[in-house]
Design a protein around this motif. Structure first.
Motif, mmCIF file in Angstrom:
data_model
loop_
_atom_site.group_PDB
_atom_site.id
_atom_site.type_symbol
_atom_site.label_atom_id
_atom_site.label_comp_id
_atom_site.label_asym_id
_atom_site.label_seq_id
_atom_site.Cartn_x
_atom_site.Cartn_y
_atom_site.Cartn_z
ATOM 1 N N ASP A 30 0.827 -1.204 0.000
ATOM 2 C CA ASP A 30 0.000 0.000 0.000
ATOM 3 C C ASP A 30 0.863 1.257 0.000
ATOM 4 N N SER A 31 1.937 1.235 0.777
ATOM 5 C CA SER A 31 2.774 2.441 0.846
ATOM 6 C C SER A 31 3.602 2.608 -0.426
ATOM 7 N N GLN A 32 3.887 1.483 -1.110
ATOM 8 C CA GLN A 32 4.692 1.576 -2.333
ATOM 9 C C GLN A 32 3.880 2.027 -3.551
ATOM 10 N N ALA A 33 2.585 1.772 -3.523
ATOM 11 C CA ALA A 33 1.773 1.942 -4.728
ATOM 12 C C ALA A 33 1.663 3.381 -5.196
ATOM 13 N N TYR A 34 1.864 4.330 -4.281
ATOM 14 C CA TYR A 34 1.645 5.735 -4.643
ATOM 15 C C TYR A 34 2.954 6.470 -4.936
ATOM 16 N N ARG A 35 4.065 5.723 -4.992
ATOM 17 C CA ARG A 35 5.358 6.348 -5.275
ATOM 18 C C ARG A 35 5.524 6.659 -6.756
ATOM 19 N N GLU A 36 6.461 7.532 -7.067
ATOM 20 C CA GLU A 36 6.810 7.881 -8.448
ATOM 21 C C GLU A 36 6.990 6.622 -9.288
ATOM 22 N N GLY A 37 6.405 6.608 -10.466
ATOM 23 C CA GLY A 37 6.546 5.472 -11.368
ATOM 24 C C GLY A 37 6.274 5.974 -12.776
ATOM 25 N N ALA A 38 5.565 5.184 -13.572
ATOM 26 C CA ALA A 38 5.168 5.665 -14.896
ATOM 27 C C ALA A 38 4.219 6.859 -14.730
ATOM 28 N N LEU A 39 3.448 6.850 -13.669
ATOM 29 C CA LEU A 39 2.579 7.986 -13.325
ATOM 30 C C LEU A 39 3.199 8.742 -12.147
ATOM 31 N N PRO A 40 3.063 10.061 -12.137
ATOM 32 C CA PRO A 40 3.596 10.836 -11.013
ATOM 33 C C PRO A 40 2.729 10.664 -9.764
ATOM 34 N N PRO A 41 3.308 10.854 -8.566
ATOM 35 C CA PRO A 41 2.561 10.713 -7.309
ATOM 36 C C PRO A 41 1.277 11.553 -7.292
ATOM 37 N N LYS A 42 1.337 12.721 -7.893
ATOM 38 C CA LYS A 42 0.165 13.604 -7.929
ATOM 39 C C LYS A 42 -1.033 12.908 -8.586
ATOM 40 N N THR A 43 -0.782 12.303 -9.733
ATOM 41 C CA THR A 43 -1.867 11.582 -10.426
ATOM 42 C C THR A 43 -2.325 10.392 -9.605
ATOM 43 N N LYS A 44 -1.367 9.695 -8.998
ATOM 44 C CA LYS A 44 -1.721 8.529 -8.190
ATOM 45 C C LYS A 44 -2.576 8.903 -6.985
ATOM 46 N N GLU A 45 -2.266 10.039 -6.373
ATOM 47 C CA GLU A 45 -3.076 10.471 -5.231
ATOM 48 C C GLU A 45 -4.499 10.834 -5.683
ATOM 49 N N LEU A 46 -4.608 11.439 -6.869
ATOM 50 C CA LEU A 46 -5.950 11.733 -7.397
ATOM 51 C C LEU A 46 -6.711 10.434 -7.665
ATOM 52 N N LEU A 47 -6.003 9.415 -8.157
ATOM 53 C CA LEU A 47 -6.647 8.109 -8.385
ATOM 54 C C LEU A 47 -7.118 7.518 -7.054
ATOM 55 N N GLY A 48 -6.252 7.600 -6.029
ATOM 56 C CA GLY A 48 -6.632 7.092 -4.710
ATOM 57 C C GLY A 48 -7.797 7.869 -4.127
ATOM 58 N N LEU A 49 -7.811 9.175 -4.373
ATOM 59 C CA LEU A 49 -8.888 10.020 -3.862
ATOM 60 C C LEU A 49 -10.236 9.664 -4.491
ATOM 61 N N VAL A 50 -10.244 9.530 -5.820
ATOM 62 C CA VAL A 50 -11.510 9.232 -6.509
ATOM 63 C C VAL A 50 -11.998 7.830 -6.146
ATOM 64 N N ALA A 51 -11.070 6.870 -6.061
ATOM 65 C CA ALA A 51 -11.458 5.518 -5.637
ATOM 66 C C ALA A 51 -12.076 5.562 -4.242
ATOM 67 N N SER A 52 -11.479 6.362 -3.349
ATOM 68 C CA SER A 52 -11.987 6.474 -1.978
ATOM 69 C C SER A 52 -13.342 7.173 -1.936
ATOM 70 N N LEU A 53 -13.547 8.131 -2.825
ATOM 71 C CA LEU A 53 -14.827 8.845 -2.857
ATOM 72 C C LEU A 53 -15.955 7.930 -3.328
ATOM 73 N N VAL A 54 -15.714 7.207 -4.427
ATOM 74 C CA VAL A 54 -16.804 6.361 -4.932
ATOM 75 C C VAL A 54 -17.075 5.182 -3.987
ATOM 76 N N LEU A 55 -16.052 4.760 -3.227
ATOM 77 C CA LEU A 55 -16.274 3.696 -2.231
ATOM 78 C C LEU A 55 -16.696 4.273 -0.884
ATOM 79 N N ARG A 56 -16.687 5.597 -0.773
ATOM 80 C CA ARG A 56 -17.238 6.331 0.361
ATOM 81 C C ARG A 56 -16.590 5.992 1.711
ATOM 82 N N CYS A 57 -15.277 6.200 1.777
ATOM 83 C CA CYS A 57 -14.532 5.990 3.019
ATOM 84 C C CYS A 57 -13.931 7.321 3.457
#
Lengths: 119, 119, 119, 119, 119, 119
Positions: free
Chosen positions: A35-62
């Motif tokens: 979980d801690s590794q998944a949001y690190r710099e990779g092919a996608l920047p951390p900024k985009t990854k955090e937005l992905l985590g945010l939207v996933a969290s919103l639609v799952l309502r946590c």
């Protein structure tokens, strides 16, 4: 969510994580590590990854997950207009049932912006 | 979740159940009756059934339901290592979105273990 | 789900897993590894773990996951009465929305019992 | 969904229900009994209850459940404008993730209206 | 998902959308309009928005929605490594229950890459 | 939920809505507009629409949404027996995981009935 409240959120999260680690077996520890590794710099920047985590969290309502990613988005320099568009996609995909979470997400974001303005 | 807090949880649950029963029609009453019967000794022992209820509650992310089954698992003599493996399966199936609930589950479990140690 | 259909299910699963592994990064590969380890003998026996996976899959309503755990439960020697009690808890926790999945779960189980009887 | 396809849907449902009843324990049988009673005339008319079941099925995104309630709504004399408003509330509450199910719901409804026109 | 199968997917989607529009009231029409506008260029580029839609669809486990965003990601020039990282976050957040959908997502992506290679 | 607590709920909702509107882009504003229009008189009366919103909120387990529709149902003159039958359908469709929300729904309803009796 004043600075104090954010510190409080982080402190409680840290305290509970210690209880988790006290009981966790190898499988749970590895999951947390992934979980801690998944949001690190990779092919996608951390900024985009955090937005992905945010939207996933919103639609799952946590709420806790949303608040965590809101804080991380702020740390990664996401602009308000970007955050709002991401939340807007979550609202559309997840429907009006996400609105109470959207409200609390923007309340947290608003507090962070005020702090950033103060600093 | 101190002993007081568990008593508080049970008391609030009982109080709200009384309001439910005051309004409930026959269908709702029968549903509650089915619910109380489902976890009794059968082909599977109550211990296994409580673990099933716990994991179902974790992946569906209902804190009240999780806390209830955590208490019941403790009453049925589930060992920490067993509980943690069951929660680990719930974490894996349900994903990181279950982590805030996992934290609160283990916090409750930790309090119960301390009480059991005190007793 | 005749034996042919189970073989077909397994073959398609295997074929798609190969595509996943062809594209998977380290994070996804580690997740799959965690997944295969979680159901092994531990503090809880594989049989109980498969029932936990089955009930989690039923309340989250994933037909492929249900079918997979139905097959694994059969391999682990779960008795029909045990399986039915576990599914009954899933039905109660998850509600009537799980009924179409419950139907397909028992259809698969029924086919496996006929095969076991034939063998 | 031609008349044949509706008959097919009902026949498959019936066939699988027989498998369920062959394995079901008392708890599952009672749940099915509660389910059939819940939509009968009461303080609310069956028509309203079927709309409630339909919207619940749409936001939880279960195609089989949606199709079943679409058929029942047609039998109870729900008008197209009423059905569409109910589905519209489900779409709004549940978000764009419900759209594929909304499409199939209206496809089924369209077929039923054509049949009713033919009869 | 051969090119034919993608065309088939699009054609069926178009056909069902026509049925939706035939019955839709103003509210549903406006929802569909909002939906088509949400993924356009804004503060965030369409590529990022499609990844957000994809991850939201994966954690909510809607195959049709996933396939749609997979096609759109391909059209927006998302690289395989980017897509896989986004799916990896969805897998982690949503858990192993998303694996069957992840398999089908990568199967569709694989077919699109082969087509792109052929063209 | 005393009258004060309902006023408090409404006040907090209003305050957070103002933060949302301060950040909202056109898409989010239009979504909120659609949301307020969906429950107005149409082919179905507002009373039925509020019951639909209530049951959708119960099966999706959103306490804020449930409380909002409970208040609106009271305003629209829904009778206790009607409300209970609607909640009973939600309980059956959504399962025992909805029980904690059902408890809080009826607690709010009970307070509103006492107030109505006092007035």
């Amino acid at each position: 969510m004043s600075k104090g409240s954010i510190e409080e959120f982080k402190a409680e999260r840290e305290e509970l994580n210690q209880i988790v680690m006290q009981y966790a077996d190898l499988g749970i520890k590895r999951f947390f590590s992934l979980d801690s590794q998944a949001y690190r710099e990779g092919a996608l920047p951390p900024k985009t990854k955090e937005l992905l985590g945010l939207v996933a969290s919103l639609v799952l309502r946590c709420d806790d997950c949303i608040k965590y990613h809101i804080i991380r988005c702020d740390e990664e320099g996401v602009a308000s207009a970007e955050l709002v568009e991401a939340l807007g996609i979550g609202l559309l995909v997840g429907g009006s049932i996400t609105i109470p979470h959207l409200r609390r997400a923007l309340q947290a974001w608003d507090e962070l912006q005020r702090e950033d303005g103060d600093a």
